[in-house]
Design a protein around this motif. Structure first.
Motif, short mmCIF file in Angstrom:
data_model
loop_
_atom_site.label_atom_id
_atom_site.label_comp_id
_atom_site.label_asym_id
_atom_site.label_seq_id
_atom_site.Cartn_x
_atom_site.Cartn_y
_atom_site.Cartn_z
N ARG A 429 36.70 -4.98 74.05
CA ARG A 429 37.69 -4.22 73.77
C ARG A 429 38.04 -4.08 72.18
O ARG A 429 37.30 -3.65 71.41
N GLY A 430 39.26 -4.17 72.02
CA GLY A 430 39.91 -4.08 70.60
C GLY A 430 39.33 -4.93 69.56
O GLY A 430 39.18 -4.58 68.48
N ARG A 431 38.54 -6.17 70.06
CA ARG A 431 37.92 -7.22 69.10
C ARG A 431 36.69 -6.48 68.55
O ARG A 431 36.23 -6.67 67.41
N LEU A 432 36.16 -5.24 69.12
CA LEU A 432 34.84 -4.80 68.63
C LEU A 432 35.02 -4.28 67.19
O LEU A 432 33.91 -3.81 66.52
N LEU A 433 36.23 -3.62 66.89
CA LEU A 433 36.48 -3.19 65.79
C LEU A 433 36.97 -4.27 64.60
O LEU A 433 37.27 -3.45 63.53
N ASP A 434 37.04 -5.40 65.08
CA ASP A 434 37.23 -6.28 63.84
C ASP A 434 36.03 -6.43 62.95
O ASP A 434 34.92 -6.51 63.43
N PRO A 435 36.29 -6.37 61.61
CA PRO A 435 34.92 -6.44 60.93
C PRO A 435 33.95 -7.23 61.18
O PRO A 435 32.82 -7.13 61.36
N ALA A 436 34.52 -8.63 61.40
CA ALA A 436 33.37 -9.84 61.44
C ALA A 436 32.74 -9.65 63.08
O ALA A 436 31.38 -9.52 62.80
N VAL A 437 33.33 -9.23 64.00
CA VAL A 437 32.52 -9.08 65.31
C VAL A 437 31.88 -7.73 65.18
O VAL A 437 30.69 -7.83 65.83
N LEU A 438 32.40 -6.84 64.60
CA LEU A 438 31.74 -5.44 64.37
C LEU A 438 30.20 -5.63 63.83
O LEU A 438 29.31 -5.16 64.11
N LEU A 439 30.32 -6.29 62.77
CA LEU A 439 29.05 -6.94 61.83
C LEU A 439 28.13 -7.48 62.77
O LEU A 439 27.01 -7.06 62.82
N LEU A 440 28.52 -8.48 63.68
CA LEU A 440 27.58 -9.17 64.61
C LEU A 440 26.97 -8.35 65.40
O LEU A 440 25.95 -8.21 66.12
N LEU A 441 27.85 -7.42 66.28
CA LEU A 441 27.41 -6.57 67.01
C LEU A 441 26.53 -5.73 66.66
O LEU A 441 25.40 -5.15 66.92
N CYS A 442 26.74 -4.88 65.10
CA CYS A 442 25.56 -4.17 64.76
C CYS A 442 24.17 -4.95 64.34
O CYS A 442 23.42 -4.01 64.50
N VAL A 443 24.48 -5.94 63.83
CA VAL A 443 23.20 -6.63 63.65
C VAL A 443 22.22 -6.77 64.92
O VAL A 443 21.04 -6.45 65.00
N GLY A 444 22.96 -7.02 66.02
CA GLY A 444 22.19 -7.04 67.46
C GLY A 444 21.73 -5.67 67.74
O GLY A 444 20.39 -5.75 68.12
N LEU A 445 22.52 -4.63 67.68
CA LEU A 445 22.02 -3.40 68.15
C LEU A 445 21.11 -2.82 67.11
O LEU A 445 19.99 -2.06 67.58
N VAL A 446 21.04 -3.19 65.75
CA VAL A 446 19.84 -2.77 64.93
C VAL A 446 18.65 -3.32 65.34
O VAL A 446 17.70 -2.77 65.40
N GLY A 447 18.79 -4.60 65.93
CA GLY A 447 17.58 -5.33 66.30
C GLY A 447 17.04 -4.79 67.37
O GLY A 447 15.85 -4.63 67.66
N LEU A 448 17.85 -4.18 68.50
CA LEU A 448 17.44 -3.66 69.65
C LEU A 448 16.74 -2.26 69.27
O LEU A 448 15.82 -1.59 70.01
N ALA A 449 17.49 -1.40 68.46
CA ALA A 449 16.99 -0.18 67.97
C ALA A 449 15.60 -0.42 67.41
O ALA A 449 14.62 0.54 67.74
#
Length: 757
Positions: A429-449
């Motif tokens: 939820r709210g943690r997803l827009l914390d910069p550090a958590v968001l960066l890790l999430l985006c790294v994973g999503l870019v790999g999936l894409a």
């Protein structure tokens, strides 16, 4: 100690292990840890600093060795650890970096749970040890990668800048930093490169990487248990397998869809991936410090030392594994855009990092890779027809030339499986827009894409999901931590979670039972998607029930329902299928039923000609290693991988002679080079069947072996600088060269001739 015993069982003497550990500790980890603490500050956990220090130590070791080898004095690589330790002892203000910062002790449960997971990894490594020897047979017939890596270690040991040693003069367009690391270790310790490749070097890299995954998870949650949970999720969690059908464990992948679990295999078979994963994890830890500093963390936010660390690790990652920096560039830009779109404001450190990473990415593409793509092209959903263990491939639903509509169906099921594996992300939820958590999430999503968008003739786009998988696991565990709340878990909530997991596991087993053990006959359609749609329907029903009974709201209800499915998938895949796979790896690999190495007489034939490095090539290669000068050039008439039948296609992935001899060859094979990928694209053929691009050189080479004369043999010596000729009598048309060169050594069908200077 247990690892040393396992290594001893697989022919690594204890003194060899001791030398390796001594150099690793004193020459890499110790100076790297000291430098890490100087630049970042001390933490209160030695194991965290040591794991990150190992990554930094490896980086500086590679850079130092490249300079030392280029200068012709490879042992000058020792100047860096000696200098770092001397400075840390002599400079008073640096002496405090020998000790950890005062603070909390590492929880015993954290340490022992990590030890247990790492023990599972070592246990599974037996599969690799049994199939890869320290003498002949080096590897089984299907493995072209081991001699490829082995040859490049030999090249790094004796030459800088590096070339593709199996095609003399061909520029090495590859992520090659792992090879100078092993070459440096070989120079200092005297350990043979093959022993480092298939026994020793990957072990500490994987251990340090998994420790950093645990440190990152704990850093973002403040809870000790999230570290081991993230390691388990990164290493062992598979996509749910709801089919009752018996699926084969093929070379690529372990589940019915692409889930990145090939990391368990590539940890040994791809030293570049393992090395890059470690360096990238350390880089991500520094980026987390810059974007979201801990209140009691070391040093000020974005201190100069951390930016120096970022530059050093970016330099290391750029040559360790090529996908990481483009992935990170895309992840940073995506994170910046999301923060702006959600009106969180512009994160300036993240924007600066994006520019810095883009600069290193462009520099590495120009300097290290020459702008080459190495066969990577835009080909949406190509991965869906590559992995042989997929249920669709086994049943004939997909495969080479399959309609795009079928690939899209499997792509949809794959994305659904990703949601079931990493559904905990939604609970953050709210943690997803914390910069550090968001960066890790985006790294994973870019790999999936990336794995969905790009194609590669060898399936190498799969490394994109392998690279991003650990960071999705970390964010999923962060979500699990959020769902459990900040305080102690109450008994009622604990029992509801246990009941939910049990219900999810039961649902998957019911689907399997209804599906039946036999593969459906005929063309598949509904049967392929039905089990996954049943799971998705169950998740929707669970979300509706939670909304009605607990009134948690649809978003949180859906997150909890997906968490249930994630846990159920973990319970099935890891506790059931995963354990069985590990047991099969150790006990039943190659059908021997023991822990002993592969019997070459059964697996490779009595003469070993079917091996990736046949017995005779191995013997003459080792003789040349001991008798030929490192700058001597070899020539051979054997160019095809495995057994080549006249009239059949030539598999150009032959690297055995350059690997065993650690010498350059005029033309051995020509696989895994950028010129071969370009030729394959021109001719529209698989790259391993592409013809050699320099026909004149190949004709000159082969003429000396099929039609020897003072002119043909002299041409190799005078124009190309060849010193040694290796004749393989199994190659059609090979002739006796005794009248034109001096025979020096014979092993079976292979003879070594020396050309007078």
């Amino acid at each position: 100690m247990a690892t040393a015993v396992v290594l001893r069982y697989y022919n690594v003497p204890l003194p060899t292990t001791v030398r390796f550990v001594a150099y690793l500790g004193l020459g890499v980890v110790l100076p790297g840890t000291l430098l890490w603490r100087v630049l970042r500050g001390r933490s209160d956990r030695l194991v965290a600093d040591a794991a990150a220090g190992a990554a930094l130590g490896y980086t500086v070791e590679v850079l130092a060795y490249v300079a030392a080898r280029w200068a012709g004095a490879p042992l000058l690589v020792l100047a860096w650890p000696i200098g770092m330790v001397t400075v840390a002892l002599a400079v008073p203000r640096f002496r405090r970096y020998w000790r950890s910062a005062p603070g909390r002790r590492t929880p015993a449960a954290w340490a022992w749970s990590l030890v247990a997971v790492l023990a599972v990894f070592v246990f599974r490594s037996v599969r690799h040890f049994r199939g890869h020897g320290l003498g002949w047979p080096v590897s089984a017939s299907t493995d072209a990668d081991t001699p490829f890596h082995w040859a490049l270690i030999g090249e790094a040991k004796h030459h800088m800048p590096m070339q593709a040693p199996w095609v003399s003069g061909e520029r090495l367009v590859y992520h090659w930093f792992a090879y100078p690391e092993m070459a440096a270790t070989s120079w200092v310790t005297g350990i043979d490169p093959l022993t480092l490749l298939v026994r020793l070097s990957p072990l500490p890299m994987v251990v340090a990487f998994l420790v950093l995954v645990a440190v990152l998870a704990g850093r973002l949650t403040g809870r000790w248990w999230t570290g081991p949970a993230a390691v388990v999720a990164a290493l062992l969690v598979l996509a749910p397998n709801p089919y009752g059908w018996r699926l084969s464990d093929a070379w690529f992948g372990f589940g019915p869809v692409e889930d990145g679990s090939i990391f368990r295999l590539t940890a040994w078979t791809s030293p570049t991936q393992t090395f890059g994963a470690l360096l990238f994890a350390a880089l991500m830890l520094v980026l987390v410090d810059i974007l979201e500093p801990a209140p009691d963390g070391p040093g000020p936010r974005g201190g100069a030392g951390r930016w120096v660390l970022v530059c050093l690790l970016l330099a290391g990652v750029s040559g360790a594994k090529s996908p990481y920096l483009p992935m990170l560039t895309g992840a940073l830009l995506a994170a910046v855009a999301l923060l702006v779109l959600t009106r969180r404001g512009l994160c300036r450190p993240m924007l600066v990092l994006a520019g810095l990473v883009a600069l290193f990415t462009a520099g590495s593409q120009l300097v290290l890779y020459g702008g080459a793509g190495q066969g990577l092209v835009v080909e949406p959903l190509a991965i869906m027809s590559t992995y042989e263990s997929m249920a669709a491939a086994m049943t004939g639903y997909t495969g080479p030339g399959a309609p795009f509509g079928r690939l899209a169906v499997i792509g949809g099921l794959t994305v659904l499986s990703w949601l079931l594996m990493w559904g905990g992300v939604l609970a953050a939820r709210g943690r997803l827009l914390d910069p550090a958590v968001l960066l890790l999430l985006c790294v994973g999503l870019v790999g999936l894409a990336g794995v969905l968008v790009f194609g590669h003739p060898g399936g190498s786009q799969g490394y994109l999901i392998v690279s991003g998988r650990p960071y999705l696991a970390i964010v999923s565990v962060v979500g699990l931590s959020v769902a459990l709340g900040s305080g102690p878990v109450r008994a009622g909530r604990a029992w509801s979670l246990v009941a939910a997991v049990a219900a999810g596991v039961g649902a998957v087993w019911l689907v399997r039972l209804a599906d039946g053990p036999a593969l459906p006959a005929g063309n598949l359609g509904w049967e392929l998607a039905r089990p996954y749609l049943a799971l998705a329907g169950g998740a929707a029903a669970a979300a509706a029930a939670l909304f009605t009974l607990r009134r948690l709201g649809w978003l949180r209800s859906g997150a909890v329902a997906l968490l249930v499915c994630w846990c159920a998938g973990f319970g099935l895949a890891s506790a059931g299928d995963g354990v069985r796979a590990v047991a099969d790896d150790v006990v039943g690999t190659y059908g021997s039923g023991t822990w002993h190495a592969v019997d070459p007489a059964k697996q490779l034939g009595p003469d070993g000609r079917a091996s990736a490095v046949d017995r005779d090539t191995y013997a003459v290669g080792r003789w040349l290693r001991d008798h030929a000068d490192p700058d001597d050039l070899l020539a051979t008439n054997a160019h095809c991988f495995g057994v080549h039948r006249p009239g059949g296609p030539c598999d150009n992935r032959r690297f055995g002679l350059s690997a065993a001899s650690q010498r350059r060859v005029l033309v051995e094979g020509w696989g895994f080079t950028n010129s071969t990928y370009l030729r394959a694209a021109e001719d529209n053929v698989p790259p391993w069947f592409a013809e050699f691009w320099d026909r004149q050189r190949l004709a000159d080479n082969d003429a000396a072996f099929t039609n020897p004369s003072p002119e043909t043999v002299g041409l190799l010596r005078d124009r190309y600088g060849v010193r040694w000729l290796v004749v393989d009598a199994s190659v059609t048309g090979s002739a006796d060269l005794g009248g034109f060169a001096v025979p020096r050594y014979t092993s079976g069908l292979c003879t070594v001739y020396e050309l007078p200077r």
